[in-house]
Design a protein around this motif. Structure first.
Motif, PDB file in Angstrom:
ATOM      1  N   LYS A 258     -15.329  -2.765  32.597  1.00  0.00           N
ATOM      2  CA  LYS A 258     -15.991  -4.030  32.269  1.00  0.00           C
ATOM      3  C   LYS A 258     -16.970  -3.848  31.117  1.00  0.00           C
ATOM      4  O   LYS A 258     -17.099  -4.709  30.251  1.00  0.00           O
ATOM      5  CB  LYS A 258     -16.720  -4.565  33.501  1.00  0.00           C
ATOM      6  CG  LYS A 258     -15.788  -5.068  34.593  1.00  0.00           C
ATOM      7  CD  LYS A 258     -16.571  -5.540  35.805  1.00  0.00           C
ATOM      8  CE  LYS A 258     -15.624  -6.007  36.919  1.00  0.00           C
ATOM      9  NZ  LYS A 258     -16.378  -6.406  38.136  1.00  0.00           N
ATOM     10  N   ASN A 304      -7.199 -12.093  29.722  1.00  0.00           N
ATOM     11  CA  ASN A 304      -8.306 -12.969  30.122  1.00  0.00           C
ATOM     12  C   ASN A 304      -8.287 -14.286  29.348  1.00  0.00           C
ATOM     13  O   ASN A 304      -8.665 -15.334  29.886  1.00  0.00           O
ATOM     14  CB  ASN A 304      -9.646 -12.257  29.915  1.00  0.00           C
ATOM     15  CG  ASN A 304      -9.893 -11.184  30.962  1.00  0.00           C
ATOM     16  OD1 ASN A 304      -9.434 -11.292  32.097  1.00  0.00           O
ATOM     17  ND2 ASN A 304     -10.607 -10.130  30.585  1.00  0.00           N
ATOM     18  N   LYS A 307      -5.795 -16.374  31.064  1.00  0.00           N
ATOM     19  CA  LYS A 307      -6.342 -16.909  32.317  1.00  0.00           C
ATOM     20  C   LYS A 307      -7.278 -18.083  32.040  1.00  0.00           C
ATOM     21  O   LYS A 307      -7.275 -19.090  32.774  1.00  0.00           O
ATOM     22  CB  LYS A 307      -7.085 -15.807  33.070  1.00  0.00           C
ATOM     23  CG  LYS A 307      -7.501 -16.213  34.472  1.00  0.00           C
ATOM     24  CD  LYS A 307      -8.116 -15.057  35.227  1.00  0.00           C
ATOM     25  CE  LYS A 307      -8.533 -15.510  36.624  1.00  0.00           C
ATOM     26  NZ  LYS A 307      -9.165 -14.415  37.393  1.00  0.00           N
ATOM     27  N   ASN A 331      -3.183 -12.577  37.669  1.00  0.00           N
ATOM     28  CA  ASN A 331      -4.248 -11.801  38.331  1.00  0.00           C
ATOM     29  C   ASN A 331      -3.760 -10.414  38.720  1.00  0.00           C
ATOM     30  O   ASN A 331      -4.508  -9.432  38.624  1.00  0.00           O
ATOM     31  CB  ASN A 331      -4.745 -12.541  39.571  1.00  0.00           C
ATOM     32  CG  ASN A 331      -5.616 -13.728  39.228  1.00  0.00           C
ATOM     33  OD1 ASN A 331      -6.295 -13.736  38.204  1.00  0.00           O
ATOM     34  ND2 ASN A 331      -5.593 -14.748  40.073  1.00  0.00           N
ATOM     35  N   ILE A 334      -3.712  -8.334  35.557  1.00  0.00           N
ATOM     36  CA  ILE A 334      -5.078  -7.981  35.155  1.00  0.00           C
ATOM     37  C   ILE A 334      -5.602  -6.835  36.010  1.00  0.00           C
ATOM     38  O   ILE A 334      -6.185  -5.873  35.498  1.00  0.00           O
ATOM     39  CB  ILE A 334      -6.012  -9.216  35.257  1.00  0.00           C
ATOM     40  CG1 ILE A 334      -5.681 -10.228  34.147  1.00  0.00           C
ATOM     41  CG2 ILE A 334      -7.478  -8.806  35.161  1.00  0.00           C
ATOM     42  CD1 ILE A 334      -6.408 -11.543  34.271  1.00  0.00           C
TER      43      ILE A 334
END
Length: 432
Positions: A258, A304, A307, A331, A334
């Motif tokens: 992240k 992302n 999404k 998902n 990901i």
């Protein structure tokens, strides 16, 4: 709808099931466009064994050959990779990259001459001093020449790298090895003055400090050597401690993924790295240099984005079976990609730990050699040996460079790009 990943699954299904059918060729053509969008060709590597060359649509032969060539290259099947890259047409948009990887494949096989010829060919295709592909080809050529122990030729190529390109820092560091192997210690130390200037203070460069200490050992500059080793310990031992701590905390590296994801997104938006990063900036930069990890992070960015696009669709569509299935597939991809990126983070952290551990061991040996050299120097000083002899370079001063037309920049810790690479080491060796 710009849902590229969801579309790719359908095309892959058609390619696998419709062997020899009328839709297989069209699916391959569309898939090549998706690969170009994601630049994540490694995700579709299993198709390389299922699709034969005669299946390639004529419009995308070059693109598919390039992608499957990279798959073979990633598996270290360099002969097969060169075969794929050779199929890329010179008119293709990926021809330059195919030529570059083909040259790298020759280098990996230790075929220096063939690799150097291809790098020269690639450099000749580009105009403009700072063209990225041109400069990258020169870097490849310099590395191959060093690999072939043609140090003088390699030095000339490295010195042609422009300052205002991302490759200039690497050229200074790598050329220092050339100078060391050629016995040109003054030139190596001149490079280190640039490498260790304020301009590059945020770079991960433990190797350059150890290499600088080795050069000082060769010329018996023990006090300068001691300063460099102290700097290495002050900067990189805390980093080694943090890396070890990160590896001990467990197998979940999602926080680092992240952090890297936010870092890449911030860089794309022109922002800096946030203060809540999970790893030191120099370590994060080093990890992001890994091509596989960086491609996974870029792939995550695009997933992302897909999404977010799904989130913008009408609520009725999202609640429908098609919408729910799209969310589930996206998902899952990901999560899978995050796990793969986490494994790459761990692998890179282990590599950083191993490198810093190895360099720490080298620094301890250097300290031993430094103390031994100091003892020998003091013995000779007490016996008054060679104290009245003129040392090498003793009479060379700044005026020497000015009178002979050389540009000289005294190093005072500035951060100016145009001064980097112009420093001259004027010290003299202390050896007999």
């Amino acid at each position: 709808m710009k849902l590229y990943h969801l579309a790719s699954l359908q095309f892959v299904y058609v390619i696998r099931k419709d062997k020899g059918g009328k839709y297989r060729s069209k699916a391959l053509e569309k898939l090549s466009l998706i690969l170009e969008h994601f630049e994540g060709d490694l995700l579709f590597c299993p198709l390389a064994d299922q699709v034969k060359e005669y299946d390639y649509p004529s419009a995308v032969i070059s693109q598919l050959s390039f992608y499957f060539g990279k798959c073979a290259f990633s598996k270290k099947n360099f002969k097969r990779a060169r075969y794929y890259f050779s199929k890329v047409a010179s008119s293709s948009s990926v021809y330059d990259r195919a030529l570059y990887y083909r040259a790298l494949a020759y280098a990996e096989e230790d075929k220096v001459r063939q690799s150097a010829n291809l790098f020269r060919k690639l450099a000749g295709l580009k105009k403009g001093i700072t063209d990225t592909n041109r400069v990258a080809s020169f870097m490849g050529l310099a590395r191959v020449l060093y690999q072939g122990e043609k140090f003088e030729d390699s030095i000339k190529v490295y010195r042609s790298i422009p300052r205002d390109t991302p490759y200039f820092y690497d050229s200074l560091l790598e050329n220092s090895w050339n100078y060391l192997r050629s016995g040109k210690f003054r030139s190596a130390l001149s490079n280190f003055q640039s490498l260790h200037s304020v301009f590059y203070r945020d770079r991960y460069q433990p190797e350059s400090l150890i290499l600088r200490a080795y050069v000082y050992l060769y010329i018996c500059k023990y006090y300068e050597m001691e300063k460099v080793l102290s700097l290495f310990h002050a900067v990189y031992m805390p980093i080694l401690k943090e890396v070890k701590s990160a590896l001990r905390r467990g197998r979940n590296y999602n926080s680092y993924v992240k952090s890297a994801l936010a870092y890449v997104q911030n860089k794309q938006d022109g922002l800096g790295l946030s203060d809540d990063r999970a790893l030191p900036k120099v370590v994060m930069d080093q990890i992001l240099k890994n091509e596989k990890f960086y491609s996974l992070i870029e792939y995550l960015v695009k997933l992302n984005q897909e999404k977010a696009l799904l989130d913008s669709f009408p609520a009725e569509w999202r609640r429908d079976r098609v919408g729910r299935n799209a969310y589930y597939i996206l998902n899952r991809r990901i999560k899978t990609t995050q796990n793969s990126a986490g494994k790459e983070v761990r692998r890179n952290l282990l590599a950083v730990k191993a490198e810093l551990g190895r360099l720490y061991t080298s620094s301890q040996y250097l300290k031993y050699d430094m103390l031994k050299g100091k003892r020998e120097y003091l013995k000779k000083k007490i016996s008054r040996k060679y104290l009245d002899k003129i040392q090498i370079d003793e009479k060379i001063t700044r005026s020497y460079y000015i009178q002979n037309g050389y540009e000289y920049w005294p190093f005072d810790g500035e951060a100016w790009l145009d001064e980097l690479g112009n420093y001259h080491y004027l010290g003299r060796q202390s050896c007999e």
